[in-house]
Design an enzyme around this catalytic site. Structure first.
Site, PDB file in Angstrom:
ATOM      1  N   ASP A   5       1.666   1.465  -5.624  1.00  0.00           N
ATOM      2  CA  ASP A   5       2.241   2.833  -5.935  1.00  0.00           C
ATOM      3  C   ASP A   5       1.894   3.699  -6.524  1.00  0.00           C
ATOM      4  O   ASP A   5       1.060   3.442  -7.089  1.00  0.00           O
ATOM      5  CB  ASP A   5       4.180   3.154  -6.314  1.00  0.00           C
ATOM      6  CG  ASP A   5       4.710   4.450  -5.357  1.00  0.00           C
ATOM      7  OD1 ASP A   5       4.369   5.058  -4.695  1.00  0.00           O
ATOM      8  OD2 ASP A   5       5.819   4.826  -6.329  1.00  0.00           O
ATOM      9  N   HIS A  34      -5.597   5.454  -1.140  1.00  0.00           N
ATOM     10  CA  HIS A  34      -5.492   4.115  -0.284  1.00  0.00           C
ATOM     11  C   HIS A  34      -7.628   3.746  -0.609  1.00  0.00           C
ATOM     12  O   HIS A  34      -7.201   2.478  -1.003  1.00  0.00           O
ATOM     13  CB  HIS A  34      -5.298   4.963   1.349  1.00  0.00           C
ATOM     14  CG  HIS A  34      -3.553   5.982   1.033  1.00  0.00           C
ATOM     15  ND1 HIS A  34      -2.539   5.278   0.527  1.00  0.00           N
ATOM     16  CD2 HIS A  34      -3.196   6.503   2.309  1.00  0.00           C
ATOM     17  CE1 HIS A  34      -1.745   6.217   0.685  1.00  0.00           C
ATOM     18  NE2 HIS A  34      -2.286   6.647   1.447  1.00  0.00           N
ATOM     19  N   LEU A  94      -4.352 -20.105  -2.845  1.00  0.00           N
ATOM     20  CA  LEU A  94      -3.296 -18.593  -3.462  1.00  0.00           C
ATOM     21  C   LEU A  94      -2.650 -18.523  -2.104  1.00  0.00           C
ATOM     22  O   LEU A  94      -3.868 -17.908  -0.617  1.00  0.00           O
ATOM     23  CB  LEU A  94      -3.796 -17.605  -4.160  1.00  0.00           C
ATOM     24  CG  LEU A  94      -3.139 -16.527  -4.745  1.00  0.00           C
ATOM     25  CD1 LEU A  94      -3.219 -15.788  -5.890  1.00  0.00           C
ATOM     26  CD2 LEU A  94      -3.329 -15.084  -3.599  1.00  0.00           C
TER      27      LEU A  94
END
Length: 238
Positions: free
Chosen positions: A18, A35, A129
């Site tokens: 955020d 972004h 991962l």
């Protein structure tokens, strides 16, 4: 930065990225610039998480509620998600990262779905991962979809209503093998979950950082892990 032996590292971290828009506004830039800056941060933190010993990372890339944003921003995010996946997937594969798409296909651009599926296909055997790219994801939508699929199987006689358990429901979630979330991290100072992984985060430890997402660093991620490690996780026990 290496994993410290005395620090308990969360195996699964869920991240609400955020603050991109506010970061851009503070600099007099378009929201899209925020972004773009935030995208690099995510992949820097994926690499850092590997070094710390984290095994699973869930990134809230685009929520089912994000369709409410302006058509221009939605269009940018769709195209940007597609291009980022295309540009980053080879590097993620080299790092041993398994990419997994979590979310609904409805309304998503076909080209975005194709890039998500291509990344999944390329990295499916990797085990260092797991990166859950949550694109067009909503926690309530996931539970509705799971309940709908389960109801169909009950109607068909595949599942007996009285035999339904939590494990049964988990089998109908978007990613049945996803670990429960250990640490739920949100940047920007906001303190809410925003409909992200509610089932999986039942016993997560929440860490809220007053840092806009593009300003997040591996050092700050480690600071969050240190805070997590200080928590007393009892899972309902005294």
């Amino acid at each position: 930065m290496s994993k410290a032996s005395k620090i308990e590292v969360p195996q699964h971290i869920a991240i609400v990225m955020d603050g991109n828009g506010r970061w851009a506004k503070e600099r007099g830039l378009a929201r899209t610039a925020g972004h773009e800056a935030g995208e690099k941060v995510l992949f820097d933190l994926v690499e850092a998480a590997i070094g710390f010993g984290v095994k699973e990372l869930s990134a809230y890339a685009f929520s089912t509620e994000n369709w409410k944003r302006t058509p221009e921003e939605v269009k940018f995010l769709m195209g940007y998600s597609r291009d980022v996946l295309r540009n980053r997937r080879d590097r993620l594969n080299e790092m041993g990262v398994k990419v997994q798409w979590i979310g609904r296909p409805q309304r998503l651009w076909k080209s975005v779905i194709e890039e998500l599926e291509e990344a999944e296909k390329l990295t499916k055997k990797n085990k260092v991962l797991t990166l859950n790219m949550c694109v067009n994801y909503g926690g309530r939508a996931e539970l509705v979809d799971a309940a709908t699929a389960l109801a169909r199987d009950v109607k068909r006689g595949k599942v007996k209503p009285d035999s339904i358990t939590e494990k049964t429901i988990e089998k109908y979630l978007y990613a049945p093998k996803m670990r429960d979330v250990d640490m739920f991290l949100r940047s920007s100072g906001e303190q809410r979950t925003s409909n992200f992984l509610p089932w999986q985060s039942t016993y997560a430890e929440f860490v809220f950082m007053d840092v806009l997402w593009p300003d997040m660093t591996p050092a700050l991620l480690w600071k969050a892990i240190e805070e997590y490690s200080c928590r007393d996780r009892r899972f309902g026990k005294a």
